[in-house]
Design a protein around this motif. Structure first.
Motif, PDB file in Angstrom:
ATOM      1  N   ASN A   1      29.955  55.767  84.745  1.00  0.00           N
ATOM      2  CA  ASN A   1      29.411  56.500  83.603  1.00  0.00           C
ATOM      3  C   ASN A   1      29.961  55.896  82.310  1.00  0.00           C
ATOM      4  O   ASN A   1      30.585  54.830  82.333  1.00  0.00           O
ATOM      5  N   ASN A   2      29.740  56.558  81.194  1.00  0.00           N
ATOM      6  CA  ASN A   2      30.159  56.011  79.896  1.00  0.00           C
ATOM      7  C   ASN A   2      31.670  55.887  79.749  1.00  0.00           C
ATOM      8  O   ASN A   2      32.163  55.154  78.891  1.00  0.00           O
ATOM      9  N   GLU A   3      32.406  56.631  80.571  1.00  0.00           N
ATOM     10  CA  GLU A   3      33.871  56.573  80.521  1.00  0.00           C
ATOM     11  C   GLU A   3      34.441  55.705  81.635  1.00  0.00           C
ATOM     12  O   GLU A   3      35.634  55.717  81.896  1.00  0.00           O
TER      13      GLU A   3
ATOM     14  N   GLU B   1      35.456  48.014  75.923  1.00  0.00           N
ATOM     15  CA  GLU B   1      34.318  48.179  75.036  1.00  0.00           C
ATOM     16  C   GLU B   1      33.195  48.948  75.745  1.00  0.00           C
ATOM     17  O   GLU B   1      33.116  48.962  76.976  1.00  0.00           O
ATOM     18  N   ASP B   2      32.349  49.590  74.954  1.00  0.00           N
ATOM     19  CA  ASP B   2      31.285  50.430  75.509  1.00  0.00           C
ATOM     20  C   ASP B   2      30.342  49.670  76.422  1.00  0.00           C
ATOM     21  O   ASP B   2      29.825  50.223  77.405  1.00  0.00           O
TER      22      ASP B   2
ATOM     23  N   GLN C   1      34.154  41.089  75.423  1.00  0.00           N
ATOM     24  CA  GLN C   1      34.562  40.037  74.491  1.00  0.00           C
ATOM     25  C   GLN C   1      35.967  39.534  74.806  1.00  0.00           C
ATOM     26  O   GLN C   1      36.222  38.337  74.831  1.00  0.00           O
ATOM     27  N   ASP C   2      36.874  40.458  75.045  1.00  0.00           N
ATOM     28  CA  ASP C   2      38.231  40.101  75.465  1.00  0.00           C
ATOM     29  C   ASP C   2      38.277  40.224  76.987  1.00  0.00           C
ATOM     30  O   ASP C   2      38.786  41.196  77.534  1.00  0.00           O
TER      31      ASP C   2
END
Length: 377
Positions: free
Chosen positions: A108-110, A203-204, A227-228
């Motif tokens: 999920n988003n988390e 990141e999201d 990105q990282d």
């Protein structure tokens, strides 16, 4: 009413939660981060359905005669994105292309894991790949029942205990339901997983893979792609080591009531560890699936994808000896209690290493073996 006095006798399958006619059962998280049913006594009418639909309190065993296959998806792109041979995507795509719905585990988003539905092929990427965290079922069983009663074709993918939970909840057979489980090592605590994630700034739009095969199927990596970017061989990753050393599994996993070579699902999917010893021609270190076909319904579905896979039938007992999680539970570690009581107040990697570090003698033997292997090469 259902009351949990022995946590090893509850798999957290959510059957009781979904079946309660008064919605008086809540799934509450305990200190270790696992969900258990808690009854609101004031609302309970003592109908007994929660106990009647519990797969552990009731006998779920059968005596079917499954067939086993080694196989992998001919589509190299899908196979690369999958944990093993990419068979799930073929099965799920077949269902969706016929107007059906697929349920499976997704982040999920988390970045916690829960069951969601997919009714288009593009969403199957969310369900693809292993997630080594217990998935929250929520209202999934009740939703599935509604779709089944509407005549919808439904494909449910989950752990063996979740399959048993859905069967117990439905309490009747549906011709339009396909059940697919996995060979499950055991389900880790979502709270331990969340503790591990605290060290990252995720990141999201990050993508997490427990089984990144860019380093090979045999030597897969844990990767957070953003990105990282963070990537680490699973053999060096502390979360994966804690998981594979059985330190953070649900208590019921050490005496699983759903593990068997005679399963209640229609199809079982797993990694075919040891395929190089049985059918070396199906081994290329890109991932090979072990598939148990457990029912006539499963056989008919499997036959629909044979043109899209490379496969060979295998002896199920020979195949299973390389993946003992298919038929037996892991042993509870002597220090599990100590680990779970302290990990949430400690720095994850540093504390976990105290439990996962190999003994000096064994580390020395491994080092010598590696040196000898280099000399031979």
């Amino acid at each position: 009413m259902i009351k949990i006095t022995d946590k090893s006798k509850c798999s957290g399958c959510h059957s009781c939660y979904n079946v309660c006619p008064k919605k008086c059962i809540a799934m509450k998280e305990d200190f270790e981060g696992f969900w258990y049913p808690e009854v609101d006594i004031d609302k309970c009418i003592d109908c007994g359905l929660c106990e009647k639909r519990c797969p552990i309190l009731n006998d779920m065993k059968n005596d079917n005669q499954p067939q086993a296959y080694a196989c992998y998806n001919k589509n190299e792109s899908i196979r690369k994105e999958s944990s093993s041979g990419g068979v799930f995507t073929l099965l799920a795509t077949f269902i969706i292309e016929r107007g059906g719905i697929v349920y499976g585990a997704s982040f999920n988003n988390e970045f916690m894991v829960e069951h969601i539905k997919a009714d288009n092929v593009d969403d199957l990427g969310k369900l693809r790949g292993s997630k080594y965290v217990q998935s929250r079922i929520g209202n999934t069983y009740a939703e599935i029942k509604e779709y089944l009663n509407q005549g919808k074709l439904v494909y449910f993918s989950g752990t063996p205990c979740q399959i048993d939970g859905l069967i117990a909840f439905l309490n009747k057979k549906y011709d339009n339901l396909i059940l697919q489980d996995i060979v499950c090592h055991g389900v880790p605590s979502p709270k331990v997983w969340n503790k591990y994630l605290e060290q990252f700034n995720i990141e999201d739009d990050a993508k997490i893979s427990f089984r990144d095969k860019s380093t090979g199927w045999d030597s897969y990596s844990f990767t957070i792609d953003q990105q990282d970017k963070f990537t680490q061989l699973s053999s060096q990753n502390e979360y994966m080591k804690v998981f594979l050393k059985d330190l953070c599994l649900r208590p019921s996993c050490y005496d699983c009531h759903s593990k068997s070579l005679h399963r209640n699902s229609d199809i079982t999917l797993a990694d075919f560890w040891g395929i190089n010893n049985i059918y070396p021609e199906l081994y290329d270190n890109k991932g090979t699936s072990l598939v148990f076909v457990n029912s006539q319904k499963g056989k008919e579905l499997f036959n629909e994808i044979v043109e899209d896979i490379e496969y060979k039938e295998v002896d199920i007992k020979e195949a299973s000896k390389y993946n003992p999680s298919s038929y037996k539970s892991v042993d509870i570690p002597d220090r599990r209690k100590e680990y779970m009581e302290n990990i949430f107040s400690k720095e994850f990697n540093k504390y976990s290493r105290k439990f996962t570090k190999l003994p000096f003698v064994l580390r020395t033997k491994i080092f010598i073996a590696r040196c000898l292997n280099i000399i031979r090469k």
